[in-house]
Scaffold this motif. Structure first.
Motif, PDB file in Angstrom:
ATOM      1  N   CYS A  17       0.836  -1.193   0.000  1.00  0.00           N
ATOM      2  CA  CYS A  17       0.000   0.000   0.000  1.00  0.00           C
ATOM      3  C   CYS A  17       0.872   1.244   0.000  1.00  0.00           C
ATOM      4  O   CYS A  17       2.078   1.178   0.215  1.00  0.00           O
ATOM      5  N   THR A  18       0.236   2.365  -0.265  1.00  0.00           N
ATOM      6  CA  THR A  18       0.896   3.657  -0.126  1.00  0.00           C
ATOM      7  C   THR A  18       0.198   4.397   1.002  1.00  0.00           C
ATOM      8  O   THR A  18      -0.992   4.202   1.247  1.00  0.00           O
ATOM      9  N   LEU A  32      -4.522   5.594   3.188  1.00  0.00           N
ATOM     10  CA  LEU A  32      -3.925   4.336   2.768  1.00  0.00           C
ATOM     11  C   LEU A  32      -4.614   3.874   1.493  1.00  0.00           C
ATOM     12  O   LEU A  32      -5.834   3.792   1.439  1.00  0.00           O
ATOM     13  N   LYS A  33      -3.800   3.575   0.476  1.00  0.00           N
ATOM     14  CA  LYS A  33      -4.343   3.134  -0.810  1.00  0.00           C
ATOM     15  C   LYS A  33      -3.554   1.939  -1.314  1.00  0.00           C
ATOM     16  O   LYS A  33      -2.367   1.815  -1.028  1.00  0.00           O
ATOM     17  N   GLY A  34      -4.217   1.111  -2.093  1.00  0.00           N
ATOM     18  CA  GLY A  34      -3.559  -0.041  -2.683  1.00  0.00           C
ATOM     19  C   GLY A  34      -4.568  -0.914  -3.390  1.00  0.00           C
ATOM     20  O   GLY A  34      -5.771  -0.686  -3.290  1.00  0.00           O
ATOM     21  N   ILE A  46      -7.255  -2.343  -1.070  1.00  0.00           N
ATOM     22  CA  ILE A  46      -7.908  -1.411  -0.149  1.00  0.00           C
ATOM     23  C   ILE A  46      -9.119  -0.812  -0.848  1.00  0.00           C
ATOM     24  O   ILE A  46      -9.006  -0.262  -1.940  1.00  0.00           O
ATOM     25  N   ARG A  60     -11.732   4.059   4.245  1.00  0.00           N
ATOM     26  CA  ARG A  60     -11.042   2.929   3.622  1.00  0.00           C
ATOM     27  C   ARG A  60     -11.192   1.665   4.472  1.00  0.00           C
ATOM     28  O   ARG A  60     -11.313   1.736   5.696  1.00  0.00           O
TER      29      ARG A  60
END
Length: 153
Positions: A57-58, A68-70, A73, A80
């Motif tokens: 994730c980033t 948090l993204k990925g 996710i 999220r």
């Protein structure tokens, strides 16, 4: 950064019928990819001693904290989550979803996310059997899941 989900106390590969629960056999659990309900990360049998998934994730700073993204996710900024999908697996390998647990990332303390950004890993530990002995489902927040920073593997 990575998110590692360490699960224990899985409900078993068979769950008997009960009020509002039809019962299932050959139960498995996996992480669902964002916007791809049929794409699952590493399905684990429901009778495994433990199950672990590691997600890339980033972690992007925002005015309200960290986003948090990925690929695994789900949801919008500020809402999220990660889906743990429960389903049956037939002899052809087809996964049929019957329930999901929603690991709510907005419930993680900002200090824990900051520490995880420094360490490289955000660790979520949770029990996957609910109070009725069935697969855990619905929105999952502390104390049902314990979030902490962990050293990168």
């Amino acid at each position: 950064m990575q998110i590692r989900i360490d699960a224990f106390d899985l409900p078993g590969r068979t769950c008997a019928t009960g009020p509002g629960f039809p019962g299932y056999t050959d139960i498995h659990v996996a992480v669902q990819r964002r916007d791809r309900r049929e794409e699952l990360l590493d399905p684990q049998p429901g009778d495994a001693a433990t199950a672990t998934w590691t997600l890339d994730c980033t972690a992007a700073p925002t005015n309200s904290g960290t986003d948090l993204k990925g690929p695994y996710i789900q949801g919008r900024p500020g809402d999220r989550f990660i889906y743990l999908s429960w389903g049956t697996l037939d002899t052809a390998g087809t996964f049929t979803l019957f329930r999901r647990a929603k690991l709510m990332l907005d419930a993680i303390a900002p200090a824990t996310v900051d520490a995880a950004r420094q360490s490289g890993t955000l660790l979520g530990r949770l029990r996957l059997t609910d109070a009725k002995g069935h697969p855990l489902c619905a929105a999952v927040r502390p104390p049902l899941i314990e979030w902490s920073a962990a050293p990168a593997r």
